[in-house]
Design a protein around this motif. Sequence first.
Motif, short mmCIF file in Angstrom:
data_model
loop_
_atom_site.label_atom_id
_atom_site.label_comp_id
_atom_site.label_asym_id
_atom_site.label_seq_id
_atom_site.Cartn_x
_atom_site.Cartn_y
_atom_site.Cartn_z
N ASN A 53 -1.87 -26.35 -57.12
CA ASN A 53 -1.17 -26.84 -55.92
C ASN A 53 -0.97 -25.73 -54.87
N GLY A 54 -1.52 -24.55 -55.11
CA GLY A 54 -1.49 -23.48 -54.12
C GLY A 54 -0.12 -22.91 -53.84
N LEU A 55 0.84 -23.05 -54.76
CA LEU A 55 2.19 -22.53 -54.53
C LEU A 55 2.27 -21.01 -54.73
N ILE A 56 1.34 -20.45 -55.47
CA ILE A 56 1.31 -19.01 -55.68
C ILE A 56 0.40 -18.36 -54.64
N GLU A 57 0.90 -17.33 -53.99
CA GLU A 57 0.12 -16.65 -52.98
C GLU A 57 -1.16 -16.08 -53.60
N PRO A 58 -2.29 -16.21 -52.95
CA PRO A 58 -3.57 -15.72 -53.52
C PRO A 58 -3.51 -14.26 -53.94
N GLU A 59 -2.79 -13.43 -53.17
CA GLU A 59 -2.74 -12.01 -53.52
C GLU A 59 -1.93 -11.75 -54.79
N MET A 60 -1.14 -12.74 -55.22
CA MET A 60 -0.34 -12.60 -56.44
C MET A 60 -1.13 -12.96 -57.70
N LEU A 61 -2.20 -13.71 -57.53
CA LEU A 61 -2.94 -14.23 -58.69
C LEU A 61 -3.50 -13.12 -59.56
N LYS A 62 -3.94 -12.02 -58.93
CA LYS A 62 -4.51 -10.93 -59.72
C LYS A 62 -3.46 -10.30 -60.65
#
Length: 275
Positions: free
Chosen positions: A165-174
Amino acid sequence: MQKVFLASETEKYAQYIKTDIVEYIGFGRTETFESFDKYSLIAFDWYDTSDLSNEPAQILIYLDSEDIFFICENEHSLNTVNELFTESGSNGNCLRLFFRDMLSGSTDRIEALENKASVLDGRIENGTDRSQKAELSFLRSEITKMKKYYGQLGFIFDGICGNENGLIEPEMLKYFEILRNRAERFNTLIDELSEYISHVRDAYLAQISVEQNDVMKTFTMVTSILLPLSLIAGWYGMNVKMPEFEWDLGYPFVITVSAAVCIIWVIIFKRKKWM
């Protein structure tokens, strides 16, 4: 908004969450990780890894585009979450910091369990006692709890990294990918420790078997010596007149035969290395 609540304080967090979601949470139907269009629910059984004798408590995390709420089952888990909780500019980073701090110290705790298992293994090699069985059961129980703990965290990180659902910022995924790998590594260490405990348990059972065999061997030796003596005693105890009764050396003769029987059996046992 980033807040920590006690599960029984429904009225406090209900003002920030839709009624149907509050009801859903209240029914306790939340799985480990559930992703919806506008929010995610994360639920897991929290174990106090510093004292695994305590019962687990559920921690539920509600996450949407604006809020992140930690809802704790009891006071113990609430106090722990308050210690780990760090307000951050983004909900994704707040969640990351929480799980990062929760996993910190896991290596030391696993090593402590390994040391306990190693010490117990050494004691078993030197002989068994009643306390070792209880220690084995306790270690197996702790390992089972930690395996479940890290297993569910790995599943949570899988869901977060999916970020449907895209709630986590992309830069946080790593960073969550790093946490997932860390949880998997801990789970692997726990699996190896579980296998080691199984070997320790097998060694314990084998040692008991050896000790039981030694006891049976001792009974066999005693029986082998006493049976001929019992036969001699029964023979001369019969109400029958025997020639030895009229012989002056009859009594010393019986004593000599009895002693000879004992000596012969002792020699046999020593040659077989039973003694």
